[in-house]
Design a protein around this motif. Structure first.
Motif, mmCIF file in Angstrom:
data_model
loop_
_atom_site.group_PDB
_atom_site.id
_atom_site.type_symbol
_atom_site.label_atom_id
_atom_site.label_comp_id
_atom_site.label_asym_id
_atom_site.label_seq_id
_atom_site.Cartn_x
_atom_site.Cartn_y
_atom_site.Cartn_z
ATOM 1 N N ARG A 101 0.853 -1.185 0.000
ATOM 2 C CA ARG A 101 0.000 0.000 0.000
ATOM 3 C C ARG A 101 0.891 1.238 0.000
ATOM 4 N NH1 ARG A 101 -5.060 -1.364 -1.126
ATOM 5 N NH2 ARG A 101 -5.767 0.580 -0.177
ATOM 6 N N ASP A 122 -3.271 6.420 3.644
ATOM 7 C CA ASP A 122 -3.256 5.454 2.543
ATOM 8 C C ASP A 122 -3.660 6.164 1.250
ATOM 9 O OD1 ASP A 122 -3.421 3.329 0.835
ATOM 10 O OD2 ASP A 122 -4.947 2.230 1.952
ATOM 11 N N THR A 124 -3.098 4.672 -1.839
ATOM 12 C CA THR A 124 -3.002 3.651 -2.886
ATOM 13 C C THR A 124 -3.989 3.911 -4.017
ATOM 14 O OG1 THR A 124 -2.365 2.058 -1.172
ATOM 15 C CG2 THR A 124 -3.003 1.171 -3.323
#
Length: 217
Positions: A101, A122, A124
């Protein structure tokens, strides 16, 4: 002068609020020591990476970094050890299933406690979108190249003024790009078609339909 007293109840409330903030945050909050071990993490870490708190607390953070990102991450960590904050640093972290990630970090060192306070997010999905956009633009560039080599292309605004032409258009019209930009197609009109012909053309195009005719210029 007597110093103001701190209300113990107020202190308890502040500590409770901080604890709630730490545990409920959707960002990945953590504290690490100067040796590279996690000291404290909020629950979202388990949800995003899949490791338990116990597993993370017993792992050097560098061991979770993607091999291609370790040198840059180590250099960023050295800056923190030298009392420099890290803003917007991006790196890939390994998940329990072996996938990675992308995380974006903001971190502040506390030399007195030999600890680093970090917030990670995060990103991603953002990275995936950027990658897909890059591939789409690359494909579009190749398509444009093929089109320019095989066709005569002119782009106009809604008022019919030329905003872009390819080399083939310039060669055929014998006008330079500078002479064509900002003009309408009247500049190359051979007066073969009547006004109704062009009115039909623009009406069709403005309605979002494809207009397909032979034009003598």
């Amino acid at each position: 002068m007597t110093p103001a007293r701190t209300d113990p109840a107020s202190q308890d409330t502040t500590a409770s609020d901080f604890e709630s903030f730490f545990h409920l945050s959707l960002d990945m909050l953590c504290i690490t020591d100067f040796d590279g071990y996690f000291k404290q993490l909020n629950p979202i870490w388990e949800e995003i990476l899949g490791f338990t708190q116990a597993e993370l607390l017993n792992t050097l953070f560098i061991d979770l970094i993607h091999p291609d990102d370790r040198i840059a991450t180590f250099e960023e960590f050295q800056k923190l050890l030298n009392h420099t904050r890290s803003i917007g640093f991006e790196t890939r972290y390994r998940c329990s299933d072996g996938s990675y990630r992308w995380l974006r970090w903001n971190a502040t060192p506390c030399p007195k406690k030999k600890q680093i306070y970090c917030i990670a997010r995060d990103i991603t999905a953002d990275r995936q979108t950027e990658s897909e956009l890059h591939l789409a633009l690359k494909s579009l560039t190749k398509l444009k190249l093929a089109l320019d080599q095989a066709a005569i292309v002119a782009v106009t605004d809604q008022n019919g003024k030329i905003i872009s032409v390819n080399d083939h258009f310039c060669e055929l019209s014998q006008y330079s790009r500078e002479e064509l930009l900002g003009k309408t197609h009247r500049v190359i009109n051979a007066d073969y078609h009547d006004q109704v012909f062009f009115q039909e053309m623009w009406s069709t195009i403005r309605q979002g339909h494809v207009w397909n005719r032979v034009v003598l210029s």
